[in-house]
Design an enzyme around this catalytic site. Structure first.
Site, PDB file in Angstrom:
ATOM      1  N   GLU A   1      46.569  41.600  37.209  1.00 20.43           N
ATOM      2  CA  GLU A   1      45.487  41.859  36.242  1.00 20.43           C
ATOM      3  C   GLU A   1      44.952  43.287  36.253  1.00 20.43           C
ATOM      4  O   GLU A   1      43.740  43.498  36.281  1.00 20.43           O
ATOM      5  CB  GLU A   1      44.347  40.855  36.478  1.00 20.43           C
TER       6      GLU A   1
ATOM      7  N   GLU B   1      50.796  30.580  36.075  1.00 21.12           N
ATOM      8  CA  GLU B   1      49.504  29.900  36.283  1.00 21.12           C
ATOM      9  C   GLU B   1      49.184  28.969  35.112  1.00 21.12           C
ATOM     10  O   GLU B   1      48.072  28.970  34.578  1.00 21.12           O
ATOM     11  CB  GLU B   1      48.379  30.938  36.445  1.00 21.12           C
TER      12      GLU B   1
HETATM   13  O1  G3I Z   1      35.691  28.973  49.730  1.00 20.25           O
HETATM   14  C1  G3I Z   1      34.372  29.222  49.228  1.00 20.25           C
HETATM   15  C2  G3I Z   1      33.407  28.262  49.831  1.00 20.25           C
HETATM   16  O2  G3I Z   1      33.331  28.504  51.212  1.00 20.25           O
HETATM   17  C3  G3I Z   1      32.041  28.426  49.146  1.00 20.25           C
HETATM   18  O3  G3I Z   1      31.150  27.476  49.642  1.00 20.25           O
HETATM   19  C4  G3I Z   1      32.170  28.254  47.650  1.00 20.25           C
HETATM   20  C5  G3I Z   1      30.839  28.491  46.915  1.00 20.25           C
HETATM   21  O4  G3I Z   1      31.043  28.944  45.601  1.00 20.25           O
HETATM   22  O5  G3I Z   1      33.081  29.197  47.187  1.00 20.25           O
HETATM   23  C6  G3I Z   1      34.382  29.045  47.730  1.00 20.25           C
HETATM   24  O6  G3I Z   1      35.199  30.055  47.218  1.00 20.25           O
HETATM   25  C7  G3I Z   1      35.606  29.900  45.867  1.00 20.25           C
HETATM   26  C8  G3I Z   1      37.130  29.868  45.872  1.00 20.25           C
HETATM   27  O7  G3I Z   1      37.598  29.880  44.548  1.00 20.25           O
HETATM   28  C9  G3I Z   1      37.702  28.645  46.586  1.00 20.25           C
HETATM   29  O8  G3I Z   1      37.323  27.473  45.923  1.00 20.25           O
HETATM   30  C10 G3I Z   1      35.092  31.096  45.083  1.00 20.25           C
HETATM   31  O9  G3I Z   1      33.696  31.029  44.972  1.00 20.25           O
HETATM   32  C11 G3I Z   1      35.711  31.118  43.714  1.00 20.25           C
HETATM   33  O10 G3I Z   1      35.362  32.316  43.046  1.00 20.25           O
HETATM   34  C12 G3I Z   1      37.213  31.041  43.840  1.00 20.25           C
HETATM   35  O11 G3I Z   1      37.759  30.987  42.535  1.00 20.25           O
HETATM   36  C13 G3I Z   1      39.142  31.299  42.464  1.00 20.25           C
HETATM   37  C14 G3I Z   1      39.352  32.434  41.487  1.00 20.25           C
HETATM   38  O12 G3I Z   1      40.739  32.693  41.354  1.00 20.25           O
HETATM   39  C15 G3I Z   1      38.646  33.717  41.945  1.00 20.25           C
HETATM   40  O13 G3I Z   1      38.624  34.610  40.900  1.00 20.25           O
HETATM   41  C16 G3I Z   1      39.880  30.059  41.961  1.00 20.25           C
HETATM   42  O14 G3I Z   1      39.782  29.019  42.930  1.00 20.25           O
HETATM   43  C17 G3I Z   1      41.333  30.386  41.686  1.00 20.25           C
HETATM   44  O15 G3I Z   1      41.947  29.312  41.031  1.00 20.25           O
HETATM   45  C18 G3I Z   1      41.428  31.623  40.774  1.00 20.25           C
HETATM   46  O16 G3I Z   1      42.774  31.949  40.587  1.00 20.25           O
HETATM   47  C19 G3I Z   1      43.034  33.045  39.693  1.00 20.25           C
HETATM   48  C20 G3I Z   1      44.336  33.687  40.116  1.00 20.25           C
HETATM   49  O17 G3I Z   1      44.285  34.039  41.476  1.00 20.25           O
HETATM   50  C21 G3I Z   1      44.620  34.925  39.274  1.00 20.25           C
HETATM   51  N1  G3I Z   1      44.595  34.602  37.855  1.00 20.25           N
HETATM   52  C22 G3I Z   1      43.434  33.872  37.381  1.00 20.25           C
HETATM   53  C23 G3I Z   1      43.213  32.622  38.224  1.00 20.25           C
HETATM   54  C24 G3I Z   1      42.091  31.802  37.666  1.00 20.25           C
HETATM   55  O18 G3I Z   1      40.876  32.525  37.734  1.00 20.25           O
END
Ligand code: G3I
Length: 357
Positions: free
Chosen positions: A155, A266
């Protein structure tokens, strides 16, 4: 008595063959002549017996949804935390499934230490490159026995098609470099660390004509300069209204002019027409899904996989982003996947598996 026995035996035989066929006919088997089918997993998906059985039956490529990202394996400079990433790599090793590495450099989920000094000021380009090289070298080397390809840069292109800016300007990389040199460096460092892994540029909204052209132009320039890039990742975060099949097909064709490997990295098809990650919903609780929207989703997936099958010579793998609607990053109301809130196949699963052509 004999007759009853015969009828019962026949019924048993029929049931047994039905179960065997039902077991056999899964995503990875149906698509064997076309491309691999992958899934992005969280740790529950590979530890829970029901969920991991669904993974093993249906998929022959795995991506770690989060745990291999820079922030998670390298939260502080020089301090690595391999525990969770190792769990995914070990699951793949134990079950003989290949692993898509995701991701080496991304402006999100990366420690601030990569860009800043101890006073909170941005470091020089040279220091950034040095840190990138150390990180890439460590991660790639640790998993080179099981990872077959890496999303080296994720990205990096501007998503706003109305803006004249070519690259994303909201990132530590941009603040330090103000150009795309860091992208080329990342690919060089990845190749240096593993000459055998396929190296990808990965992005979303890749079917948008303006963004698609930017991706094309960047990769073309990189190839001309001898930067070691093997493939383009089409993230494919789509929705029931678009992009159109014509644009998906055109995108695959355009990218195939430049690279030998195209991965759908994805895939999900949300029930709303929002793009990007802005319209997320809760990940727990009861939701009622609209039957008409689910029907549209089924039709969309059906058409989409037709396009994918037609382009099998360009596509190596189609990876779903998350296993089931139960744990999609988009939340429950978007229900964008083939498995439901209980990890059971939705009607759309059968449509994708039982294609006729
Ligand atoms: O692990 C922490 C946890 O400890 C905490 O309590 C909780 C509170 O919000 O957050 C948890 O972390 C989250 C993590 O996912 C695991 O669930 C983050 O806040 C959250 O921002 C994170 O989101 C991920 C996102 O990327 C970040 O931008 C998504 O799961 C994941 O599916 C997403 O994947 C991305 C690809 O890598 C790149 N392309 C887009 C795609 C979708 O956004």
């Amino acid at each position: 008595m004999k007759r009853i026995y015969l009828i019962l035996s026949a019924a048993l035989l029929f049931a047994a063959s039905y179960v065997a066929n039902a077991q056999m006919y899964t995503l990875k088997d149906a698509y064997k002549p076309y491309f691999s089918v992958g899934v992005a997993v969280n740790l529950r998906n590979i530890s829970d017996p029901q969920q991991s059985a669904v993974v093993l039956r249906n998929f022959n490529s795995i991506t770690a949804e989060n745990v291999m990202k820079p922030q998670l394996v390298h939260p502080y400079q020089g301090e690595f935390d391999w525990e969770d990433a190792d769990k995914v790599a070990d699951f793949c090793r134990q079950n003989g499934i290949k692993l898509r590495g995701h991701c080496l450099m991304w402006h999100k989920q990366i420690g601030e230490w990569m860009f800043k000094d101890e006073n909170g000021n941005y470091v020089s380009k040279e220091i950034l490159f040095d840190r990138m090289r150390t990180h890439i070298n460590a991660v790639v080397n640790r998993y080179k026995d099981i990872v077959y390809c890496w999303d080296v840069v994720n990205e990096a292109i501007n998503d706003d098609s109305t803006s004249p800016d070519f690259y994303r300007t909201t990132s530590g990389f941009w603040e330090i470099c103000h150009d795309g040199e860091w992208i080329e460096k990342a690919f060089q460092y990845a190749r240096e660390a593993d000459p055998n892994a396929l190296l990808f540029y990965n992005d979303f909204n890749e079917c948008d004509p303006v963004k698609r052209q930017r991706i094309y132009d960047m990769v073309k320039k990189m190839k001309a300069k001898g930067v070691p890039i093997d493939g383009i990742g089409m993230q494919a975060h789509y929705n029931i209204f678009g992009p159109s099949m014509k644009e998906v097909d055109k995108t695959i064709k355009m990218f195939s002019e430049l690279v030998e490997h195209i991965h759908v990295t994805e895939l999900d098809v949300r029930l709303t027409n929002s793009t990007g990650g802005n319209q997320r919903y809760a990940q727990t609780g009861e939701v009622t899904l609209n039957e008409e929207d689910l029907k549209k989703q089924e039709e969309y997936y059906d058409e989409l996989f037709k396009v994918f099958r037609k382009n099998k010579k360009y596509l190596d793998v189609v990876t779903f982003w998350n296993l089931a609607d139960a744990d999609s990053w988009l939340g429950r109301q978007n229900a964008p996947l083939l498995f439901d809130f209980n990890f059971r196949p939705k009607p759309v699963y059968r449509t994708v598996v039982n294609f006729k052509d």
